[in-house]
Design a protein around this motif. Structure first.
Motif, short mmCIF file in Angstrom:
data_model
loop_
_atom_site.label_atom_id
_atom_site.label_comp_id
_atom_site.label_asym_id
_atom_site.label_seq_id
_atom_site.Cartn_x
_atom_site.Cartn_y
_atom_site.Cartn_z
N MET A 1 0.85 -1.19 0.00
CA MET A 1 0.00 0.00 0.00
C MET A 1 0.89 1.24 0.00
N HIS A 2 0.53 2.20 -0.84
CA HIS A 2 1.28 3.45 -0.94
C HIS A 2 0.36 4.61 -0.60
N ARG A 3 0.75 5.40 0.41
CA ARG A 3 -0.07 6.54 0.81
C ARG A 3 0.11 7.67 -0.19
N VAL A 4 -0.98 8.07 -0.83
CA VAL A 4 -0.95 9.11 -1.85
C VAL A 4 -1.19 10.48 -1.23
N TYR B 1 -3.30 3.81 -2.01
CA TYR B 1 -3.57 2.92 -3.14
C TYR B 1 -2.66 1.71 -3.06
N THR B 2 -3.08 0.62 -3.69
CA THR B 2 -2.15 -0.50 -3.85
C THR B 2 -1.06 -0.07 -4.83
N ALA B 3 0.08 -0.72 -4.77
CA ALA B 3 1.20 -0.36 -5.64
C ALA B 3 0.82 -0.47 -7.11
N GLU B 4 -0.04 -1.42 -7.42
CA GLU B 4 -0.46 -1.62 -8.80
C GLU B 4 -1.08 -0.36 -9.38
N ARG B 5 -1.89 0.33 -8.55
CA ARG B 5 -2.54 1.56 -8.99
C ARG B 5 -1.64 2.77 -8.78
N ALA B 6 -0.95 2.81 -7.66
CA ALA B 6 -0.12 3.98 -7.33
C ALA B 6 1.02 4.17 -8.34
N TYR B 7 1.58 3.07 -8.82
CA TYR B 7 2.74 3.15 -9.72
C TYR B 7 2.38 2.93 -11.18
N GLN B 8 1.10 2.80 -11.49
CA GLN B 8 0.64 2.62 -12.87
C GLN B 8 1.40 1.49 -13.56
N LEU B 9 1.35 0.32 -12.96
CA LEU B 9 2.06 -0.83 -13.51
C LEU B 9 1.43 -1.26 -14.83
#
Length: 351
Positions: free
Chosen positions: A303-306, A312-320
């Motif tokens: 989880m990444h605090r925006v 967001y999960t890293a998948e969403r936060a980092y636009q994988l």
């Protein structure tokens, strides 16, 4: 200790071979251990050293996080008989590692060099280590692999927060992409081009805790390297005197009086315990996430605090990116512009 040892770029020394441990031979721009008289690469010397059964892989260092694109200098006063033997240089003579390799200058030439090392070593895995600078350069390597069919066996991404006391302060603090950003780029590049199944991905850069290992593996790393953690377990106090031969703990010096501070019988146990306890802690984190093996960790576990109240999960936060997306729909990714700029025959951007 039961774990492999990366030699660093100073060559394979008699001490690396003691104990019979597995080695990864790091080959930098100085070609130490396979260096011709003029500083260029010597294929015969490489083949001779690479035949050592202790050497399991070869890692071509393009750059390092502590001082990417800078090169290095080993002062003559530190070039002892033992160091000269490992590096293939003259005793007492200042030794320069140039910023760039002389054996290649383009992505395709680099892959051809890697292929030649693989053949000369009898088929041992050969990979590259680099700190991320311009994003198109990493994508250019992937384009070169797609165009030629040649592959590196692995990539080691070194974060800009990587350290050595011999690095200039500006490079330590500001040059090179931070590991999280660099790892995500390398992961996106390999997954987006469909190469992740062929190329293993590793990372390094202040990876000293179980959480560091778990989060990096969740973001795509197949394994994690650390130098700083082992230096701490040896007793490093980060005095930043690595290049001055005045290391107060005896680690980064050839001064016999100062080396007395490094008591091998004691420090060896500390090094072993650091690795074992860190891996044990990693497995506790893996188990707490409901997994049985680190390879089961996914970006959804991070989880990444925006903002203050949104995570967001890293998948969403980092636009994988999705598998093959750079090939099939690059404009749907955040790498669209850099993908167009990347070219297999040059590290420069396409105009």
């Amino acid at each position: 200790g039961g774990f492999y040892h990366d030699t660093g770029e100073g060559g394979v020394s008699r001490y690396h071979r003691q104990g019979g441990g597995d080695l990864v031979w790091e080959l930098g721009s100085g070609y130490f251990g396979c260096r011709a008289a003029d500083g260029s690469f010597d294929a015969a010397k490489f083949a001779d050293t690479a035949s050592d059964p202790q050497i399991k892989m070869i890692e071509v260092k393009l750059s390092q996080g502590a001082k990417p694109g800078h090169g290095g200098v080993l002062p003559g006063e530190k070039v002892t008989h033992e160091i000269a033997e490992a590096r293939g240089i003259a005793v007492g003579q200042t030794c320069v590692s140039p910023p760039a390799h002389s054996s290649f200058s383009t992505p395709i030439e680099m892959l051809e060099f890697v292929a030649s090392l693989r053949e000369l070593s009898g088929g041992k895995p050969v990979g590259i280590k680099f700190a991320v600078g311009n994003r198109w350069e990493t994508l250019a390597i992937c384009k070169a692999m797609l165009e030629t069919g040649l592959r590196v066996d692995f990539m080691v991404v070194d974060g800009g927060e990587g350290g050595t006391g011999a690095a200039p302060a500006e490079f330590l603090d500001h040059v090179g992409a931070p590991l999280r950003q660099a790892l995500v780029l390398a992961r996106n590049a390999l997954v987006g081009t469909g190469l992740k199944g062929d190329v293993r991905l590793a990372c390094s850069g202040k990876q000293i805790s179980a959480f560091s290992l778990a989060s990096s593996m969740a973001l795509g790393a197949d394994w994690v390297n650390t130098a700083r953690g082992f230096m701490f377990s040896l007793g490093c106090i980060q005095s930043l005197n690595c290049h001055n031969n005045t290391c107060p703990t005896g680690i980064a010096t050839s001064d016999k009086a100062r080396q007395r501070g490094l008591v091998v019988a004691d420090k060896a146990i500390r090094v072993r315990n650091y690795q074992r306890n860190t891996v044990k802690a990693l497995m506790e984190v893996v188990g707490a996430a409901g997994c049985e093996h680190p390879c089961e960790l996914t970006p959804r576990h991070v989880m990444h605090r925006v903002t203050e109240d949104i995570a967001y999960t890293a998948e969403r936060a980092y636009q994988l990116v999705r598998a093959g997306q750079l090939l099939n729909a690059p404009d749907e990714t955040q790498l669209a512009q850099e993908w167009r700029m990347a070219q297999a025959n040059s590290f420069l951007p396409a105009s």
